[in-house]
Design an enzyme around this catalytic site. Structure first.
Site, short mmCIF file in Angstrom:
data_model
loop_
_atom_site.label_atom_id
_atom_site.label_comp_id
_atom_site.label_asym_id
_atom_site.label_seq_id
_atom_site.Cartn_x
_atom_site.Cartn_y
_atom_site.Cartn_z
N ARG A 191 0.78 -1.26 -0.06
CA ARG A 191 0.03 -0.04 -0.02
C ARG A 191 0.93 1.25 0.04
NH1 ARG A 191 -0.75 4.68 3.88
NH2 ARG A 191 -2.92 5.41 3.22
N ASP A 193 1.59 4.88 0.57
CA ASP A 193 1.08 6.08 1.58
C ASP A 193 1.44 7.50 0.68
OD1 ASP A 193 0.47 7.13 4.09
OD2 ASP A 193 2.39 8.00 3.84
N GLU A 218 -2.79 5.40 -2.07
CA GLU A 218 -3.49 6.51 -1.50
C GLU A 218 -3.32 7.86 -2.14
OE1 GLU A 218 -3.90 8.64 2.98
OE2 GLU A 218 -1.85 8.27 2.00
N SER A 222 -9.65 16.34 -1.93
CA SER A 222 -11.21 16.78 -1.71
C SER A 222 -12.04 16.48 -2.72
CB SER A 222 -11.07 18.25 -0.92
OG SER A 222 -12.52 18.31 -0.68
N LYS A 280 -24.71 4.51 -13.91
CA LYS A 280 -23.48 3.70 -13.34
C LYS A 280 -23.22 3.99 -11.70
CE LYS A 280 -20.98 2.49 -17.77
NZ LYS A 280 -20.75 1.31 -17.48
N TRP A 287 -16.22 3.54 -13.05
CA TRP A 287 -15.28 3.66 -14.20
C TRP A 287 -14.45 2.51 -14.41
CZ3 TRP A 287 -14.46 9.66 -14.66
CH2 TRP A 287 -15.61 10.36 -15.09
N TRP A 288 -13.82 2.40 -13.31
CA TRP A 288 -12.33 1.10 -13.41
C TRP A 288 -12.75 0.46 -12.22
CZ3 TRP A 288 -7.19 3.22 -15.08
CH2 TRP A 288 -6.24 2.23 -15.71
N ASP A 300 -6.74 7.32 9.13
CA ASP A 300 -7.06 8.73 8.97
C ASP A 300 -8.35 9.36 9.07
OD1 ASP A 300 -4.03 9.39 8.66
OD2 ASP A 300 -4.44 8.76 6.57
N LYS A 386 -30.64 -4.14 -1.60
CA LYS A 386 -31.37 -2.73 -1.36
C LYS A 386 -30.91 -2.34 -0.11
CE LYS A 386 -34.88 -2.93 2.13
NZ LYS A 386 -35.71 -1.69 2.68
#
Length: 413
Positions: A191, A193, A218, A222, A280, A287-288, A300, A386
């Site tokens: 991962r 950072d 990551e 915003s 979608k 999208w991907w 965080d 649902k």
């Protein structure tokens, strides 16, 4: 619709780094929070490995492994020292062996945007690394954060020396360290950072050299807000994440911060947000999906930092969404282990339904309803779900209730 290049999906890559991504059947556990360093963490996790495996997680994301100036691990200093506030090198390696035995891949948190120096150098800054492994000088630090290197290829992480990835000697050393984590220490996944801090081309280079089975970055900035709250359209936000994935040569997935931002507003009675103008899902997942790691919270956004927390009374609606939908779901430690056995067991049940109905990162989705108090969708061929307090169930006798809880229900054929 956002642009992305589809060459990597479904191709026959010569190495094994694409196999996990192509399979798309990952379920990740973030196996720590912001306070974990206070609690003999590697021993704590060692006792939970059997449950993590039995619950259906394929990978557990562990805290940064290296010695760090701050106990949480995000101000690394001596990269090759694995004695940290989370436990000793011996305990870490014991944990990794047990995880391998139970077929849970270990994900290392790779903090290479910045590195805390040991001694003062140019300008009186702590921008030298004398006396520890990888004893870099000021040329390893970007000029914008007090070093003698080049300007940063990304955004600055303020207050500490940022690593200059344009330097060949730096990339050679980082590559060697990543290969060591992968091949000697026993981590299988990475991962990255603060991935906005340096160019994604270097992530591509590091993945290509160290060959983790799965990688995620990551890329957190915003979402789009207006005077009344969150914008309905978050296409520019998800496009920025998709551009980063593309720039890694499509070798890395990314956390779907777009879906998080939308979902945590949708569960407050705004389920219309969960369908974009094309019908979608509205996040990176729409999208991907094979590169979208969906999640509700992390160390965080949640935990004791709580920078952007998911509404606590709606956690199960959130998990009912990400665990039944395309993308690669990631469950947060706090929700799974600290919020009571009922939530733990509901999450396990949803993971089980996902596996039994063979929902994967690329499963097709058809949104049936998306209005203020109701969201409904069919995922794959044999799962229907649902959310919301409106009364709704799928038409047709072939559907059987698989699991349900507060404001969610899932059916299967």
């Amino acid at each position: 619709m956002g642009y992305y290049n589809n060459v990597f999906d479904g191709c026959n890559d010569q190495t094994d780094i694409g196999a996990v991504m192509r399979d798309g059947r990952e379920v990740i556990l973030q196996a720590y929070n912001w306070e974990s360093h206070k609690h003999d963490w590697y021993r704590n996790l060692d006792a939970k490995v059997t449950d993590i495996s039995k619950s259906g997680f394929t990978s557990a994301w562990l805290p940064p492994p290296s010695q760090s100036l701050a106990p949480e691990g995000y101000l690394p200093q001596d990269l090759y020292s694995l004695n940290s506030a989370y436990g000793s090198e011996h305990l870490l390696k014991s944990l990794l062996r047990k995880m391998k035995q139970y077929k849970v891949r270990a994900m290392a948190d790779i903090v290479i945007n910045h590195r805390v120096g040991t001694t003062r150098g140019h300008g009186g800054m702590y921008n030298r690394y004398d006396g520890i492994s990888l004893p870099w000088n000021e040329h390893a630090v970007t000029s914008c954060t007090g070093g003698l290197g080049n300007r940063s290829t990304g955004e600055n992480f303020n207050g500490v020396p940022n690593v200059d990835h344009t330097q060949h000697f730096v990339r050679k050393d980082i590559t060697g360290w990543l290969r060591w984590l992968r091949n000697t220490v026993g981590f299988q996944d990475f991962r990255f950072d603060f991935a906005r801090g340096y160019s994604a081309q270097y992530v591509k280079e590091y993945i290509g050299a160290a060959k983790p089975l799965f990688s995620v970055g990551e890329c957190w900035d915003s979402c789009n807000y207006n005077g009344h709250g969150l914008d309905y359209n978050q296409d520019s936000h998800r496009q920025r994440i998709i551009n980063w994935i593309d720039a890694t040569g499509q070798l890395s997935a990314a956390f779907d911060f777009t879906t998080k931002g939308i979902l945590q507003e949708a569960v407050k009675g705004q389920y219309w947000r969960l369908c974009d103008a094309q019908g979608k899902p509205p996040g990176v997942m729409g999208w991907w999906p094979s590169r979208a790691v969906t999640f509700l919270d992390n160390h965080d956004t949640g935990s004791t930092q709580a920078h952007w927390p998911f509404p606590s009374h709606h956690i199960m609606e959130g998990y009912a969404y990400i665990l039944t939908h395309p993308g690669i779901p990631c469950v947060f430690y706090d929700h799974f282990y600290d919020w009571g056995s009922s939530i733990h067991d509901q999450i396990v049940k949803l993971i089980d339904v996902r596996r039994r109905q063979d929902i994967h990162s690329r499963s097709k989705i058809r949104v049936l309803e998306a209005k203020s108090n109701l969201y409904a969708a069919i995922v794959g061929e044999k799962l229907c779900m649902k959310l919301g307090d409106a009364s709704w169930c799928p038409s047709g006798r072939e559907w059987t209730l698989a699991t349900s809880g507060h404001r969610y229900a899932v059916w299967h054929k």
